[in-house]
Write an enzyme that holds these catalytic residues in place. Structure first.
Site, PDB file in Angstrom:
ATOM      1  N   LYS A  53       0.833  -1.207   0.000  1.00 14.70           N
ATOM      2  CA  LYS A  53       0.000   0.000   0.000  1.00 14.70           C
ATOM      3  C   LYS A  53       0.869   1.259   0.000  1.00 14.70           C
ATOM      4  O   LYS A  53       0.605   2.211  -0.730  1.00 14.70           O
ATOM      5  CB  LYS A  53      -0.945  -0.025   1.221  1.00 14.70           C
ATOM      6  CG  LYS A  53      -2.071  -1.054   1.064  1.00 14.70           C
ATOM      7  CD  LYS A  53      -2.863  -1.306   2.340  1.00 14.70           C
ATOM      8  CE  LYS A  53      -3.855  -2.453   2.098  1.00 14.70           C
ATOM      9  NZ  LYS A  53      -4.674  -2.815   3.252  1.00 14.70           N
ATOM     10  N   GLN A  97      -4.834  -1.333   9.329  1.00 11.41           N
ATOM     11  CA  GLN A  97      -4.764  -2.688   8.780  1.00 11.41           C
ATOM     12  C   GLN A  97      -5.414  -3.687   9.739  1.00 11.41           C
ATOM     13  O   GLN A  97      -5.128  -3.673  10.939  1.00 11.41           O
ATOM     14  CB  GLN A  97      -3.297  -3.057   8.501  1.00 11.41           C
ATOM     15  CG  GLN A  97      -3.116  -4.378   7.783  1.00 11.41           C
ATOM     16  CD  GLN A  97      -3.675  -4.382   6.361  1.00 11.41           C
ATOM     17  OE1 GLN A  97      -3.761  -3.341   5.702  1.00 11.41           O
ATOM     18  NE2 GLN A  97      -4.069  -5.542   5.880  1.00 11.41           N
ATOM     19  N   ASP A 120     -10.949   2.959   3.405  1.00  9.23           N
ATOM     20  CA  ASP A 120     -11.338   1.540   3.311  1.00  9.23           C
ATOM     21  C   ASP A 120     -12.856   1.399   3.135  1.00  9.23           C
ATOM     22  O   ASP A 120     -13.333   0.334   2.731  1.00  9.23           O
ATOM     23  CB  ASP A 120     -10.959   0.812   4.614  1.00  9.23           C
ATOM     24  CG  ASP A 120      -9.705  -0.042   4.476  1.00  9.23           C
ATOM     25  OD1 ASP A 120      -9.423  -0.506   3.357  1.00  9.23           O
ATOM     26  OD2 ASP A 120      -9.040  -0.250   5.504  1.00  9.23           O
TER      27      ASP A 120
HETATM   28  N1  GUN Z   1      -7.003  -6.781   5.999  1.00 12.02           N
HETATM   29  C1  GUN Z   1      -7.295  -7.565   4.928  1.00 12.02           C
HETATM   30  N2  GUN Z   1      -7.833  -6.822   3.951  1.00 12.02           N
HETATM   31  C2  GUN Z   1      -7.896  -5.555   4.409  1.00 12.02           C
HETATM   32  C3  GUN Z   1      -8.346  -4.333   3.848  1.00 12.02           C
HETATM   33  O1  GUN Z   1      -8.828  -4.249   2.713  1.00 12.02           O
HETATM   34  N3  GUN Z   1      -8.224  -3.239   4.629  1.00 12.02           N
HETATM   35  C4  GUN Z   1      -7.717  -3.293   5.880  1.00 12.02           C
HETATM   36  N4  GUN Z   1      -7.669  -2.159   6.585  1.00 12.02           N
HETATM   37  N5  GUN Z   1      -7.287  -4.407   6.432  1.00 12.02           N
HETATM   38  C5  GUN Z   1      -7.373  -5.533   5.688  1.00 12.02           C
END
Ligand code: GUN
Length: 283
Positions: A53, A97, A120
């Site tokens: 990311k 996350q 998100d």
């Molecule tokens: N953990 C697994 N997929 C995601 C996601 O799309 N966003 C976040 N914040 N955590 C995750």
């Protein structure tokens, strides 16, 4: 034989668009669009995800900051950091996350994020707004799936769409986006009786369960569009989806590969959401 829905190629296009828009916006704002990513603990998969990311942000000219926090951090400390980022005008997007360590209430943490920075799309404000019409942000994976369908001009209005998996992150928002686009939507879950009877009716089948090759070609309608959100390791350690690609591609008209399908789109849509947040901040 089916045609591939090439998520890697579309994600590349989207990154190029983000880069151009970021440059224009940076000239106007006097700063780059900015994403802050919070990682608590040492979960190996999460570490890989957050690295991607942050690298994606850098590639398209965003500012990004990774907050690596100790596993023992308290919920109150995490919330204090989020509130600081909420107030920071250089921060357009905040991503925590998941999963968080067990002593932290993920729901409460997510609700601390300013909904206008919730790139998100997990905050209850955005989840509720998705249900009633116009969220500030759509969750990245289902949003990316909609972009893939759009790119291939897959007809959605009036189509039978079946979503296998009912998570808050993928299945439920995916069903809402398909419904909004005019599909007749069925959501299947682990209690569904005769899963194959549902999947065989699907013009559009989205599978987001996390079980290697659980959907075989015999469960797919001839000419269907098959979207595989799964990312698993099979018994030989090989990366594979929730759909058995070899048999499914004999039946489907369109199918996403794993890897190279939905995964790159999820990453690209986080950039799109961050850019949208920065564009709103610039108004
Ligand atoms: N953990 C697994 N997929 C995601 C996601 O799309 N966003 C976040 N914040 N955590 C995750």
């Amino acid at each position: 034989m089916s045609k591939l829905l090439d998520g890697a190629a579309l994600a590349k296009e989207l990154r190029q668009q983000c880069r151009q828009n970021a440059d224009v916006l940076a000239a106007r704002l006097g700063r780059k669009p900015g994403l802050d990513v919070i990682l608590v603990g040492q979960d190996p998969a999460s570490q890989v995800y957050v690295r991607h990311k942050v690298a994606d942000c850098e590639e398209v000219g965003f500012r990004s900051r990774l907050h690596r926090l100790d596993e023992q951090l308290t919920q109150a400390q995490l919330m204090t950091l989020i509130r600081q980022l909420n107030e920071d005008s250089a921060v357009d997007g905040i991503l925590v996350q998941l999963p968080l360590p067990a002593h932290i209430d993920s729901r409460a943490v997510i609700e601390t994020i300013d909904p206008a920075k919730d790139v998100d799309g997990f905050h209850i404000h955005n989840a509720g707004a998705l249900m009633t019409g116009a969220p500030l942000f759509r969750p990245c994976t289902p949003y990316g799936v909609m972009k893939l369908l759009e790119k291939a001009a897959v007809p959605i209005r009036g189509a039978e769409a079946v979503v296998v998996g009912a998570s808050n992150i993928v299945g439920k928002p995916q069903a809402l986006l398909l419904l909004q686009a005019g599909a007749t939507v069925t959501i299947c879950n682990s209690k569904t009786r005769d899963l194959a009877a549902h999947t065989r009716r699907a013009d559009i089948l989205v599978v987001a369960v996390g079980r290697a090759r659980m959907i075989g070609g015999d469960m797919i309608k001839e000419g269907a569009t098959v979207i595989d959100v799964g990312m698993n390791r099979d018994e030989n350690g090989k990366l594979c989806g929730d759909v058995d690609f070899a048999s499914a591609s004999e039946k489907a008209a369109w199918i996403t590969p794993v890897p190279g399908g939905v995964g790159p789109m999820t990453r690209a849509m986080l950039l799109v959401n961050t850019l949208e947040a920065a564009q709103r901040a610039a108004i």
